[in-house]
Design an enzyme around this catalytic site. Structure first.
Site, PDB file in Angstrom:
ATOM      1  N   LYS A 179      42.377  16.062  39.217  1.00  0.00           N
ATOM      2  CA  LYS A 179      42.947  16.678  38.123  1.00  0.00           C
ATOM      3  C   LYS A 179      43.608  15.825  37.840  1.00  0.00           C
ATOM      4  O   LYS A 179      44.208  16.515  36.117  1.00  0.00           O
ATOM      5  CB  LYS A 179      43.582  18.535  38.422  1.00  0.00           C
ATOM      6  CG  LYS A 179      41.750  19.125  39.257  1.00  0.00           C
ATOM      7  CD  LYS A 179      43.223  20.004  39.719  1.00  0.00           C
ATOM      8  CE  LYS A 179      41.459  20.854  40.637  1.00  0.00           C
ATOM      9  NZ  LYS A 179      40.720  20.295  41.796  1.00  0.00           N
ATOM     10  N   ARG A 217      39.193  30.457  35.741  1.00  0.00           N
ATOM     11  CA  ARG A 217      40.806  30.570  35.475  1.00  0.00           C
ATOM     12  C   ARG A 217      41.211  29.550  34.515  1.00  0.00           C
ATOM     13  O   ARG A 217      41.129  29.046  34.654  1.00  0.00           O
ATOM     14  CB  ARG A 217      41.093  30.316  37.124  1.00  0.00           C
ATOM     15  CG  ARG A 217      40.287  31.629  38.054  1.00  0.00           C
ATOM     16  CD  ARG A 217      40.830  32.098  39.442  1.00  0.00           C
ATOM     17  NE  ARG A 217      40.255  30.763  40.188  1.00  0.00           N
ATOM     18  CZ  ARG A 217      40.697  30.245  41.254  1.00  0.00           C
ATOM     19  NH1 ARG A 217      41.296  30.787  41.453  1.00  0.00           N
ATOM     20  NH2 ARG A 217      40.427  28.485  41.515  1.00  0.00           N
TER      21      ARG A 217
END
Length: 395
Positions: free
Chosen positions: A182, A317
């Site tokens: 990430k 999300r």
């Protein structure tokens, strides 16, 4: 193909239909490797033996999924002492109890401490003088960090700085930071803070830095870990046991996966390989469509997807993206002595810019979330907020 593999290798231990409230036995590591369509990864054991045997080793986040497994694997190599650094008392109690029963005679030092507590970390390093540090402690849940960006900066960036500086002051031989896929072109606070931590780690081995005192600082990137705390498999298992529905953020969501033992072993291997300043990238194999995983788990429970147990699309999300990157293609990485570990090619970290980054992030950790995010974007230019995506079922 993915569903066929799962059907062959992952029979439920309970069998038959599951009443609400019933638990499903978790698959073991061999089952998970077959699920991912991969053979077990071979480690260079002699190299790890030279790296760890007889050394004082510290693991931060020792009670977490990766941290605890690194503790287990390090223990096999007969360290002089294994310092278990953990903020959560119960997690520390459990891993120390497990290791002491399994590795009788090994010197384990359970230590409660917060990596953001400069004085406490300094005292721990002064007392134990660790030679090898595996830094696993971090805030990792993407949506949670979107809501608490200041805490993400405090723990993932400033906490990393605190423990890395302590390692340098103690003249440790090696410091290995666990990073994340990430951190590549991040769309989340969590990913951006991991990238900032990488930049700080890189800067400690830059030519213009005299702070490292010979410590080899490296970072290791990898993707999701199957069956880790808070990951998708145990969440889906609980939802199936409760009769559904399974919640999926987007039908096209894909993720790279590794098992906890193989990820931990490769983190250790990268630490042994590293000469200082590298960001290592683990070969995660092929990405898995999460929708396929959900359907497979439902079928293995004797149910039919979408009919007996619905799959509800809840929407992406905050901070999530459909597909995580690893920067592991040939143009961006170079090979190492281990076939599953590559090194990301990057420009040297500018020590002055890193100092400014730390200063400005420190100034805003208690400010409004929007200001924290703006500061992260200033120092991680590739950090872009994700754009809304249309919902389209997998097909």
């Amino acid at each position: 193909m993915f569903l066929d593999i799962l059907h062959r290798v992952w029979p439920w231990r309970t069998g038959g239909d599951l009443p609400a409230g019933c638990s499903i036995a978790a698959p073991d590591a061999d089952d998970l490797l077959q699920l991912l369509g991969r053979k077990p990864i071979n480690l260079d054991t002699p190299q790890l033996q030279r790296f760890l045997a007889g050394k004082r080793v510290l693991v931060s986040g020792a009670g977490g999924s990766i941290g605890s497994e690194i503790c287990r694997q390090v223990s096999r190599f007969c360290p002089q002492r294994l310092i278990l650094l953990e903020q959560a008392e119960n997690a520390l109690f459990e891993i120390e109890r497990e290791l002491s029963a399994r590795y009788v005679g090994t010197d384990f030092a359970p230590v409660i401490g917060d990596i953001c507590d400069v004085r406490r970390i300094a005292a721990i390093f002064t007392e134990h003088r660790p030679q090898v540090i595996f830094h696993c402690a971090a805030h990792k849940h993407v949506p949670m960090m979107e809501k608490n960006p200041g805490e993400a900066v405090k723990n993932n960036v400033l906490g990393t700085r605190t423990i890395a500086d302590a390692a340098a002051a103690a003249k440790a031989a090696a410091f290995v930071m666990v990073s994340s896929d990430k951190a590549v072109n991040p769309t989340s606070v969590m990913g951006a803070t991991k990238r900032c931590a990488e930049l700080y780690i890189q800067s400690l081995n830059s030519p213009d830095c005299e702070q490292s005192h010979g410590t080899r600082f490296v970072a290791v990137r990898f993707g999701n870990v199957l069956a880790s705390s808070g990951s998708v498999v145990p969440i889906f298992q609980k939802q199936i046991a409760a009769g559904g529905p399974l919640t999926l953020t987007h039908p096209q969501m894909k993720r790279y996966f590794m098992t906890i033992p193989e990820a931990s072993g490769l983190v250790m291997q990268a630490g042994a390989i590293g000469q200082g300043g590298e960001i290592f990238v683990l070969d995660m194999g092929r990405p898995v469509l999460i929708y396929d995983l959900a359907c497979a788990l439902i079928r293995r429970a004797g149910k039919r997807p979408e009919r007996d147990i619905p799959i509800r699309i809840s929407g992406i999300r905050p901070g999530e993206k459909l597909f995580e990157e690893l920067s592991c293609d040939n143009e961006q990485t170079r090979p190492t002595s281990h076939e599953k570990i590559s090194v990301w090619k990057f420009p040297p970290a500018d020590r002055g810019r890193v100092r400014l980054m730390i200063q400005q992030l420190t100034e805003v950790i208690d400010a409004a979330p929007s200001l924290v995010i703006q500061t992260l974007q200033r120092h991680v230019p590739e950090y872009q907020l994700p754009q809304p995506l249309p919902m389209r079922m997998a097909g």
